[in-house]
Motif scaffolding. Structure first.
Motif, PDB file in Angstrom:
ATOM      1  N   PRO A  26       0.702  -1.712  -0.013  1.00  0.00           N
ATOM      2  CA  PRO A  26       0.228   0.236   0.103  1.00  0.00           C
ATOM      3  C   PRO A  26       1.068   1.512   0.190  1.00  0.00           C
ATOM      4  CG  PRO A  26      -0.917  -1.924   1.166  1.00  0.00           C
ATOM      5  CD  PRO A  26       0.175  -2.157   0.924  1.00  0.00           C
ATOM      6  N   ASP A  27       1.989   1.665   0.840  1.00  0.00           N
ATOM      7  CA  ASP A  27       2.523   2.486   1.066  1.00  0.00           C
ATOM      8  C   ASP A  27       3.419   2.943  -0.532  1.00  0.00           C
ATOM      9  OD1 ASP A  27       2.465   3.118   3.631  1.00  0.00           O
ATOM     10  OD2 ASP A  27       3.690   2.374   4.124  1.00  0.00           O
ATOM     11  N   LYS A  28       3.400   1.673  -1.126  1.00  0.00           N
ATOM     12  CA  LYS A  28       4.532   1.706  -2.445  1.00  0.00           C
ATOM     13  C   LYS A  28       3.518   2.385  -4.005  1.00  0.00           C
ATOM     14  CE  LYS A  28       8.705   0.625  -1.725  1.00  0.00           C
ATOM     15  NZ  LYS A  28       8.960   0.295   0.448  1.00  0.00           N
ATOM     16  N   TYR A  29       2.052   1.784  -3.122  1.00  0.00           N
ATOM     17  CA  TYR A  29       1.039   2.208  -4.806  1.00  0.00           C
ATOM     18  C   TYR A  29       0.858   3.650  -4.103  1.00  0.00           C
ATOM     19  CZ  TYR A  29      -3.390   1.688  -7.562  1.00  0.00           C
ATOM     20  OH  TYR A  29      -4.184   1.490  -8.152  1.00  0.00           O
ATOM     21  N   ASP A  30       0.592   4.144  -2.899  1.00  0.00           N
ATOM     22  CA  ASP A  30       0.465   5.764  -2.965  1.00  0.00           C
ATOM     23  C   ASP A  30       1.769   6.654  -3.997  1.00  0.00           C
ATOM     24  OD1 ASP A  30      -1.365   4.750  -1.466  1.00  0.00           O
ATOM     25  OD2 ASP A  30      -0.613   5.241   0.635  1.00  0.00           O
ATOM     26  N   VAL A  31       2.728   5.929  -3.415  1.00  0.00           N
ATOM     27  CA  VAL A  31       3.786   6.420  -4.116  1.00  0.00           C
ATOM     28  C   VAL A  31       3.675   7.113  -5.840  1.00  0.00           C
ATOM     29  CG1 VAL A  31       6.132   7.617  -4.814  1.00  0.00           C
ATOM     30  CG2 VAL A  31       5.457   6.789  -2.340  1.00  0.00           C
ATOM     31  N   VAL A  32       2.920   5.441  -6.091  1.00  0.00           N
ATOM     32  CA  VAL A  32       2.469   5.546  -7.952  1.00  0.00           C
ATOM     33  C   VAL A  32       1.682   6.484  -8.141  1.00  0.00           C
ATOM     34  CG1 VAL A  32       2.154   3.594  -9.306  1.00  0.00           C
ATOM     35  CG2 VAL A  32       4.403   3.275  -8.144  1.00  0.00           C
ATOM     36  N   SER A  33       0.709   6.090  -7.363  1.00  0.00           N
ATOM     37  CA  SER A  33      -0.567   6.673  -7.458  1.00  0.00           C
ATOM     38  C   SER A  33      -0.471   8.341  -7.312  1.00  0.00           C
ATOM     39  CB  SER A  33      -1.477   6.518  -6.420  1.00  0.00           C
ATOM     40  OG  SER A  33      -2.157   5.008  -6.491  1.00  0.00           O
ATOM     41  N   LYS A  34       0.666   9.115  -6.518  1.00  0.00           N
ATOM     42  CA  LYS A  34       0.829  10.618  -6.000  1.00  0.00           C
ATOM     43  C   LYS A  34       1.965  11.237  -7.566  1.00  0.00           C
ATOM     44  CE  LYS A  34       2.392  14.228  -2.757  1.00  0.00           C
ATOM     45  NZ  LYS A  34       2.238  13.942  -1.772  1.00  0.00           N
ATOM     46  N   TYR A  35       2.819  10.503  -7.915  1.00  0.00           N
ATOM     47  CA  TYR A  35       4.369  10.593  -8.951  1.00  0.00           C
ATOM     48  C   TYR A  35       4.220  10.851  -9.647  1.00  0.00           C
ATOM     49  CZ  TYR A  35       5.251  12.984  -4.040  1.00  0.00           C
ATOM     50  OH  TYR A  35       5.328  13.509  -3.088  1.00  0.00           O
ATOM     51  N   VAL A  36       3.315   9.237 -10.341  1.00  0.00           N
ATOM     52  CA  VAL A  36       3.245   8.043 -11.659  1.00  0.00           C
ATOM     53  C   VAL A  36       1.671   8.715 -12.309  1.00  0.00           C
ATOM     54  CG1 VAL A  36       3.325   6.964 -13.679  1.00  0.00           C
ATOM     55  CG2 VAL A  36       4.142   7.146 -11.030  1.00  0.00           C
ATOM     56  N   GLY A  37       1.249   9.714 -13.588  1.00  0.00           N
ATOM     57  CA  GLY A  37       0.409  10.256 -13.469  1.00  0.00           C
ATOM     58  C   GLY A  37      -0.478   9.329 -15.146  1.00  0.00           C
ATOM     59  N   LYS A  38       0.908   8.756 -15.434  1.00  0.00           N
ATOM     60  CA  LYS A  38       0.422   8.672 -16.387  1.00  0.00           C
ATOM     61  C   LYS A  38       1.770   7.298 -16.699  1.00  0.00           C
ATOM     62  CE  LYS A  38      -0.454  10.374 -20.425  1.00  0.00           C
ATOM     63  NZ  LYS A  38      -0.642  11.319 -21.802  1.00  0.00           N
TER      64      LYS A  38
END
Length: 144
Positions: A26-38
């Motif tokens: 979940p922590d890594k997924y949150d970073v992906v969700s916040k910092y990778v838009g596409k």
């Protein structure tokens, strides 16, 4: 928020499966969700953190690899984007060496290894990532 995915149907299927693997952290997924838009199919793999939205371009060797490895590549590059955007928020501009180059690559690699260990990835993948600690792999690829 889940990144937009752009590419052919096979790329989209591989990428959606990869995002499911990342959800195991979940922590890594949150970073992906916040910092990778596409996440976009490309000629080669690399993070364009300066684009709006920040875009991870993914070449065929990466997206057609083992799903856990592809997931770790997304996590790795999300950390490049995090380095870029966190610095930008505090300084209004970003020197290249903040998010690219030796220091950033090794920080992103350690983040990638921690992800692989956290999801109990295949030991081969973890060992492969750890073997990169003595490599300068980024010098062999085209920079953005």
């Amino acid at each position: 928020m889940k990144p937009l995915i752009e590419g052919d149907s096979l790329f989209i299927a591989y990428t959606e499966a990869t995002l499911v693997v990342i959800e195991r952290s979940p922590d890594k997924y949150d970073v992906v969700s916040k910092y990778v838009g596409k996440i976009k199919q490309g000629e080669r793999s690399g993070m364009a953190a300066y684009e709006n939205p920040p875009t991870f371009y993914v070449g065929e060797p990466t997206y057609s690899s083992q799903t856990e490895w592809y997931a770790s590549a997304v996590v790795h590059d999300s950390y490049h984007s995090k380095l870029y955007h966190d610095y930008l928020a505090n300084h209004g501009w970003v020197p290249q060496d903040i998010w690219c180059g030796e220091k950033a690559e090794y920080a992103c690699l350690e983040y990638q290894i921690s992800f692989l260990e956290e999801i109990n990835a295949d030991e081969y993948l973890i060992n492969h990532a750890k073997s990169c600690r003595t490599s300068r792999w980024w010098e062999k690829t085209v920079t953005w």
